[in-house]
Design a protein around this motif. Structure first.
Motif, PDB file in Angstrom:
ATOM      1  N   ALA A 131       0.821  -1.206   0.000  1.00  0.00           N
ATOM      2  CA  ALA A 131       0.000   0.000   0.000  1.00  0.00           C
ATOM      3  C   ALA A 131       0.860   1.262   0.000  1.00  0.00           C
ATOM      4  CB  ALA A 131      -0.909   0.004   1.226  1.00  0.00           C
ATOM      5  N   THR A 132       0.302   2.335  -0.538  1.00  0.00           N
ATOM      6  CA  THR A 132       0.954   3.639  -0.437  1.00  0.00           C
ATOM      7  C   THR A 132       0.827   4.131   1.012  1.00  0.00           C
ATOM      8  OG1 THR A 132      -1.067   4.810  -1.049  1.00  0.00           O
ATOM      9  CG2 THR A 132       0.460   4.231  -2.850  1.00  0.00           C
ATOM     10  N   PRO A 133       1.557   5.172   1.380  1.00  0.00           N
ATOM     11  CA  PRO A 133       1.493   5.647   2.765  1.00  0.00           C
ATOM     12  C   PRO A 133       0.116   6.143   3.204  1.00  0.00           C
ATOM     13  CG  PRO A 133       3.422   6.542   1.670  1.00  0.00           C
ATOM     14  CD  PRO A 133       2.601   5.853   0.617  1.00  0.00           C
ATOM     15  N   ASP A 134      -0.723   6.559   2.256  1.00  0.00           N
ATOM     16  CA  ASP A 134      -2.000   7.179   2.620  1.00  0.00           C
ATOM     17  C   ASP A 134      -3.237   6.413   2.152  1.00  0.00           C
ATOM     18  OD1 ASP A 134      -1.563   7.650  -0.034  1.00  0.00           O
ATOM     19  OD2 ASP A 134      -1.987   9.782   0.040  1.00  0.00           O
ATOM     20  N   SER A 135      -3.098   5.127   1.795  1.00  0.00           N
ATOM     21  CA  SER A 135      -4.252   4.371   1.318  1.00  0.00           C
ATOM     22  C   SER A 135      -4.089   2.884   1.609  1.00  0.00           C
ATOM     23  CB  SER A 135      -4.408   4.559  -0.199  1.00  0.00           C
ATOM     24  OG  SER A 135      -5.432   3.739  -0.722  1.00  0.00           O
ATOM     25  N   GLU A 136      -5.202   2.248   1.989  1.00  0.00           N
ATOM     26  CA  GLU A 136      -5.196   0.784   1.987  1.00  0.00           C
ATOM     27  C   GLU A 136      -5.057   0.351   0.540  1.00  0.00           C
ATOM     28  OE1 GLU A 136      -8.656  -1.108   3.700  1.00  0.00           O
ATOM     29  OE2 GLU A 136      -7.706  -1.181   5.661  1.00  0.00           O
ATOM     30  N   PHE A 137      -4.647  -0.896   0.340  1.00  0.00           N
ATOM     31  CA  PHE A 137      -4.507  -1.420  -1.006  1.00  0.00           C
ATOM     32  C   PHE A 137      -4.948  -2.873  -1.016  1.00  0.00           C
ATOM     33  CE2 PHE A 137      -1.649  -3.395  -4.307  1.00  0.00           C
ATOM     34  CZ  PHE A 137      -2.324  -2.875  -5.399  1.00  0.00           C
ATOM     35  N   GLU A 138      -5.760  -3.224  -2.017  1.00  0.00           N
ATOM     36  CA  GLU A 138      -6.257  -4.582  -2.139  1.00  0.00           C
ATOM     37  C   GLU A 138      -5.994  -5.099  -3.544  1.00  0.00           C
ATOM     38  OE1 GLU A 138     -10.491  -6.979  -1.508  1.00  0.00           O
ATOM     39  OE2 GLU A 138     -10.348  -4.858  -1.017  1.00  0.00           O
ATOM     40  N   HIS A 139      -5.553  -6.342  -3.627  1.00  0.00           N
ATOM     41  CA  HIS A 139      -5.371  -6.959  -4.937  1.00  0.00           C
ATOM     42  C   HIS A 139      -5.623  -8.456  -4.857  1.00  0.00           C
ATOM     43  CE1 HIS A 139      -1.540  -8.780  -3.830  1.00  0.00           C
ATOM     44  NE2 HIS A 139      -0.983  -7.605  -3.612  1.00  0.00           N
ATOM     45  N   ILE A 140      -5.937  -9.019  -6.007  1.00  0.00           N
ATOM     46  CA  ILE A 140      -6.019 -10.462  -6.155  1.00  0.00           C
ATOM     47  C   ILE A 140      -4.629 -10.900  -6.603  1.00  0.00           C
ATOM     48  CG2 ILE A 140      -7.064 -12.385  -7.410  1.00  0.00           C
ATOM     49  CD1 ILE A 140      -9.048 -10.861  -5.633  1.00  0.00           C
ATOM     50  N   ALA A 141      -4.034 -11.825  -5.863  1.00  0.00           N
ATOM     51  CA  ALA A 141      -2.705 -12.346  -6.195  1.00  0.00           C
ATOM     52  C   ALA A 141      -2.864 -13.760  -6.746  1.00  0.00           C
ATOM     53  CB  ALA A 141      -1.820 -12.360  -4.957  1.00  0.00           C
ATOM     54  N   ILE A 142      -2.382 -13.954  -7.959  1.00  0.00           N
ATOM     55  CA  ILE A 142      -2.478 -15.254  -8.617  1.00  0.00           C
ATOM     56  C   ILE A 142      -1.067 -15.828  -8.747  1.00  0.00           C
ATOM     57  CG2 ILE A 142      -3.195 -16.488 -10.700  1.00  0.00           C
ATOM     58  CD1 ILE A 142      -5.101 -14.035 -11.201  1.00  0.00           C
ATOM     59  N   GLY A 143      -0.841 -16.940  -8.080  1.00  0.00           N
ATOM     60  CA  GLY A 143       0.434 -17.648  -8.218  1.00  0.00           C
ATOM     61  C   GLY A 143       0.304 -18.629  -9.375  1.00  0.00           C
ATOM     62  N   THR A 144       1.027 -18.380 -10.453  1.00  0.00           N
ATOM     63  CA  THR A 144       0.910 -19.220 -11.652  1.00  0.00           C
ATOM     64  C   THR A 144       1.970 -20.329 -11.636  1.00  0.00           C
ATOM     65  OG1 THR A 144       2.321 -17.683 -12.885  1.00  0.00           O
ATOM     66  CG2 THR A 144      -0.035 -17.314 -13.021  1.00  0.00           C
ATOM     67  N   GLN A 145       1.685 -21.402 -12.341  1.00  0.00           N
ATOM     68  CA  GLN A 145       2.610 -22.534 -12.447  1.00  0.00           C
ATOM     69  C   GLN A 145       3.131 -22.956 -11.072  1.00  0.00           C
ATOM     70  OE1 GLN A 145       5.215 -22.291 -16.144  1.00  0.00           O
ATOM     71  NE2 GLN A 145       4.854 -20.105 -15.731  1.00  0.00           N
ATOM     72  N   SER A 146       2.200 -23.139 -10.152  1.00  0.00           N
ATOM     73  CA  SER A 146       2.557 -23.463  -8.761  1.00  0.00           C
ATOM     74  C   SER A 146       3.438 -24.701  -8.631  1.00  0.00           C
ATOM     75  CB  SER A 146       1.291 -23.655  -7.928  1.00  0.00           C
ATOM     76  OG  SER A 146       0.567 -22.461  -7.869  1.00  0.00           O
ATOM     77  N   SER A 147       3.322 -25.622  -9.586  1.00  0.00           N
ATOM     78  CA  SER A 147       4.122 -26.847  -9.521  1.00  0.00           C
ATOM     79  C   SER A 147       5.619 -26.574  -9.609  1.00  0.00           C
ATOM     80  CB  SER A 147       3.703 -27.805 -10.644  1.00  0.00           C
ATOM     81  OG  SER A 147       3.880 -27.193 -11.905  1.00  0.00           O
ATOM     82  N   LYS A 148       6.010 -25.376 -10.051  1.00  0.00           N
ATOM     83  CA  LYS A 148       7.437 -25.028 -10.131  1.00  0.00           C
ATOM     84  C   LYS A 148       8.022 -24.658  -8.775  1.00  0.00           C
ATOM     85  CE  LYS A 148       7.648 -23.665 -14.950  1.00  0.00           C
ATOM     86  NZ  LYS A 148       8.067 -22.625 -15.904  1.00  0.00           N
ATOM     87  N   GLY A 149       7.161 -24.475  -7.767  1.00  0.00           N
ATOM     88  CA  GLY A 149       7.669 -24.178  -6.431  1.00  0.00           C
ATOM     89  C   GLY A 149       6.950 -23.021  -5.780  1.00  0.00           C
ATOM     90  N   ALA A 150       7.172 -22.912  -4.480  1.00  0.00           N
ATOM     91  CA  ALA A 150       6.525 -21.881  -3.666  1.00  0.00           C
ATOM     92  C   ALA A 150       7.298 -20.565  -3.724  1.00  0.00           C
ATOM     93  CB  ALA A 150       6.438 -22.367  -2.226  1.00  0.00           C
ATOM     94  N   VAL A 151       6.663 -19.535  -3.208  1.00  0.00           N
ATOM     95  CA  VAL A 151       7.280 -18.213  -3.129  1.00  0.00           C
ATOM     96  C   VAL A 151       8.628 -18.306  -2.418  1.00  0.00           C
ATOM     97  CG1 VAL A 151       6.013 -17.653  -1.006  1.00  0.00           C
ATOM     98  CG2 VAL A 151       6.930 -15.795  -2.406  1.00  0.00           C
ATOM     99  N   VAL A 152       9.581 -17.503  -2.875  1.00  0.00           N
ATOM    100  CA  VAL A 152      10.899 -17.409  -2.259  1.00  0.00           C
ATOM    101  C   VAL A 152      10.976 -16.039  -1.588  1.00  0.00           C
ATOM    102  CG1 VAL A 152      13.388 -17.404  -2.659  1.00  0.00           C
ATOM    103  CG2 VAL A 152      11.905 -18.889  -4.036  1.00  0.00           C
ATOM    104  N   TRP A 153      10.911 -16.030  -0.256  1.00  0.00           N
ATOM    105  CA  TRP A 153      10.944 -14.772   0.488  1.00  0.00           C
ATOM    106  C   TRP A 153      12.383 -14.329   0.706  1.00  0.00           C
ATOM    107  CZ3 TRP A 153       6.875 -11.894   0.765  1.00  0.00           C
ATOM    108  CH2 TRP A 153       5.601 -12.461   0.751  1.00  0.00           C
TER     109      TRP A 153
END
Length: 167
Positions: A131-153
């Motif tokens: 989010a920006t400093p002055d607004s909430e922010f909402e989005h749909i997050a689509i993880g594609t080709q999930s079989s390739k592996g999970a998110v790398v933090w």
């Protein structure tokens, strides 16, 4: 008789138009009054991990990786909150649905995100969003080709990086 029929049709048409206009104005007022509180999807649960700089919520909408090879979640960030740098082996798509946010790929300037924006993130691209400093922010997050592996933090986004947005 003809004059009465014409008058009756005119009265009905006027009444219908007034009714529809009144309904439209009522809906516009409700939308304007609830602009910040109307959610398309449920808010979900608070995300309790070290990969976000503050309060954010997640509601998973699609989790059937076996049949769809994708995950879909609704994410809401409190104003000023962002996630850490991260990447997805299979890529990610963001569909911006409410508020204003930021998106940045490693080595590139921050992009401002608004309702209706779509961000296509190729596999293994290191990025962050929030989010920006002055607004909430909402989005749909689509993880594609999930079989390739999970998110790398990766490491947190610094305040200097977050505050580097140039209009």
């Amino acid at each position: 008789m003809k004059k009465i029929s014409i008058a009756l049709v005119a009265v009905i048409a006027f009444g219908f138009t007034a009714c529809c206009n009144n309904q439209k104005n009522t809906n516009e007022m409700e939308t304007a009054n609830n602009k910040e509180t109307t959610l398309i999807f449920p808010k979900g649960d608070v995300i309790n991990n070290d990969y976000f700089s503050g309060k954010a919520w997640l509601k998973m909408l699609v989790t059937d990786k076996e049949n769809f090879d994708a995950t879909v979640g609704n994410v809401i960030f409190e104003s000023g909150v962002r996630n850490n740098w991260h990447s997805y082996p299979g890529g990610q798509i963001l569909l911006c649905t409410r508020g204003t946010g930021y998106y940045q790929e490693k080595g590139k300037p921050i992009q401002l995100l608004t309702v209706g924006d779509v961000v296509e993130i190729l596999p293994d691209i290191i990025h962050w969003h929030g989010a920006t400093p002055d607004s909430e922010f909402e989005h749909i997050a689509i993880g594609t080709q999930s079989s390739k592996g999970a998110v790398v933090w990766l490491e947190p986004v610094t305040d200097e990086e977050y505050n580097s947005y140039k209009k």
